[in-house]
Write an enzyme that holds these catalytic residues in place. Structure first.
Site, mmCIF file in Angstrom:
data_model
loop_
_atom_site.group_PDB
_atom_site.id
_atom_site.type_symbol
_atom_site.label_atom_id
_atom_site.label_comp_id
_atom_site.label_asym_id
_atom_site.label_seq_id
_atom_site.Cartn_x
_atom_site.Cartn_y
_atom_site.Cartn_z
ATOM 1 N N HIS A 59 0.846 -1.055 -0.147
ATOM 2 C CA HIS A 59 -0.104 -0.037 0.130
ATOM 3 C C HIS A 59 0.717 1.502 0.060
ATOM 4 C CE1 HIS A 59 -3.335 -2.229 2.306
ATOM 5 N NE2 HIS A 59 -3.103 -2.992 1.202
ATOM 6 N N ASP A 91 -7.373 3.880 -6.944
ATOM 7 C CA ASP A 91 -8.666 4.199 -6.956
ATOM 8 C C ASP A 91 -8.928 5.511 -7.145
ATOM 9 O OD1 ASP A 91 -8.004 4.904 -4.519
ATOM 10 O OD2 ASP A 91 -9.669 3.728 -3.289
ATOM 11 N N ILE A 93 -8.750 7.600 -4.843
ATOM 12 C CA ILE A 93 -8.883 8.241 -3.473
ATOM 13 C C ILE A 93 -7.757 8.072 -2.591
ATOM 14 C CG2 ILE A 93 -10.526 7.685 -1.441
ATOM 15 C CD1 ILE A 93 -12.534 6.843 -3.437
ATOM 16 N N HIS A 94 -7.361 6.883 -2.557
ATOM 17 C CA HIS A 94 -5.983 6.529 -1.438
ATOM 18 C C HIS A 94 -4.927 7.162 -1.933
ATOM 19 C CE1 HIS A 94 -8.496 3.299 -0.201
ATOM 20 N NE2 HIS A 94 -7.796 3.185 0.853
ATOM 21 N N ASP A 117 -7.317 -3.564 -2.574
ATOM 22 C CA ASP A 117 -7.587 -3.543 -1.122
ATOM 23 C C ASP A 117 -8.867 -3.596 -0.771
ATOM 24 O OD1 ASP A 117 -6.423 -3.184 1.729
ATOM 25 O OD2 ASP A 117 -7.075 -0.927 1.423
ATOM 26 N N LEU A 150 -9.568 6.481 6.141
ATOM 27 C CA LEU A 150 -9.577 5.461 5.107
ATOM 28 C C LEU A 150 -9.725 4.014 5.809
ATOM 29 C CD1 LEU A 150 -7.963 7.100 2.040
ATOM 30 C CD2 LEU A 150 -10.507 6.822 2.396
ATOM 31 N N ALA A 151 -10.391 3.254 5.342
ATOM 32 C CA ALA A 151 -10.251 1.761 5.822
ATOM 33 C C ALA A 151 -10.787 0.696 4.757
ATOM 34 C CB ALA A 151 -11.422 1.803 7.076
ATOM 35 N N GLY A 152 -9.503 0.346 3.897
ATOM 36 C CA GLY A 152 -9.939 -0.550 3.019
ATOM 37 C C GLY A 152 -10.796 0.237 1.779
#
Length: 223
Positions: A59, A91, A93-94, A117, A150-152
Site C-alpha cells: 500500500h 482508486d 482516493i487513496h 485493497d 480510510l479503511a479499505g
C-alpha cells in the site's frame, strides 16, 4: 508463520519495530516474501530492512511516514530501490494522481503491483460493513472508520486498470501491473499472470472501453 501452517506466502512488517530484523530473517528462511508497510520507518530503517531481504512494499504512500525532501523515509527508499516492488491502490482516493504517476515513473511497469485493497463492501451499496473487528461506513463507495480514516476500498481491478490507463500507462504495461507482476512477487509467474503453455487458463475479456465482458478460471467460463 507457524499459525499459518505453511500456507502464508507474504508477510508485511514495519522494519523500525524492535525485533523486525530477526523476524524478516526467519520469514525469508522459510521462503516467505517479506514486505514493508504500515510503517513509520526512516529511510535508513527501510534500507536496513531491504538489506535483510524485504523485496516488496504494501500500500505505498498509505499508512507510511510521509515523504519530505529532507526526510524521505520509507517512501524514498521504495522509490529508489529497484529490487523492491511497490503496491498501488489506484482508486484515485487513496493516492493522488500525481503521486501515482510518480510511483509508476520511478518504479517502471515491472515494479508496480496494482491491488484493490477491497473489503466486503466491494460491489455492495453504501452502508455499514465490518472490516475485521471494526465497523466502517461506506459513502459514495469510499470506506472510512469511525475516526474518518480510510479503511479499505471498494475498488475492483478492472477499474484500477482503467484508472491507470487514463493516467498515461499503455494497456500492456497496465495489464502487466495487474497480472504478471503480482505473480512474479509470489514466484508463481509460470502458473499465473500470463498466457503460456502449462499455466492456469485464468482469463478476462475486456471490450474496447476496457469494460469486463467475460471471465474464465482454469479454462472454465463463468457466466
Amino acid at each position: 508463520m507457524h499459525a499459518a501452517a505453511g500456507n502464508a506466502q507474504i508477510l508485511t512488517i514495519a522494519p523500525e519495530l524492535l525485533g523486525a530484523m530477526p523476524c524478516i530473517d526467519a520469514a525469508r528462511k522459510v521462503g516467505m516474501v517479506v514486505s514493508m508497510g504500515h510503517t513509520d520507518a526512516t529511510y535508513e530503517q527501510a534500507r536496513a530492512g531491504i538489506a535483510h531481504g524485504i523485496k516488496h512494499a504494501t500500500h505505498v504512500y498509505n499508512a507510511m511516514r510521509p515523504f519530505s525532501h529532507r526526510d524521505t523515509g520509507v517512501i524514498g527508499a521504495v522509490l529508489t530501490s529497484p529490487e523492491v516492488s511497490a503496491e498501488l491502490i489506484a482508486d484515485g482516493i487513496h493516492v493522488d494522481e500525481a503521486a501515482m504517476r510518480l510511483l509508476v515513473q520511478a518504479k517502471g511497469p515491472s515494479g508496480v503491483v496494482l491491488i484493490s485493497d477491497g473489503i466486503s463492501a466491494t460491489g455492495m451499496p453504501d452502508g455499514k460493513y465490518m472490516l475485521g473487528g471494526i465497523e466502517v461506513t461506506v459513502s459514495g463507495g469510499v470506506c472510512r472508520d469511525s475516526e474518518g480514516k480510510l479503511a479499505g476500498s471498494t475498488l475492483t481491478l478492472d477499474r484500477a486498470l482503467r484508472n491507470i490507463v487514463k493516467l498515461g500507462s499503455s494497456l500492456g504495461d497496465a495489464v502487466r501491473m495487474l497480472t504478471l507482476n503480482p505473480a512474479t512477487v509470489l514466484g508463481i509467474e509460470f502458473k499465473k499472470g500470463a498466457l503460456r503453455v502449462g499455466a492456469d487458463a485464468d482469463i478476462v475479456l475486456l471490450d474496447e472501453d476496457l469494460q469486463l465482458t467475460g471471465v474464465w478460471t482454469r479454462g472454465i467460463a463463468l457466466n
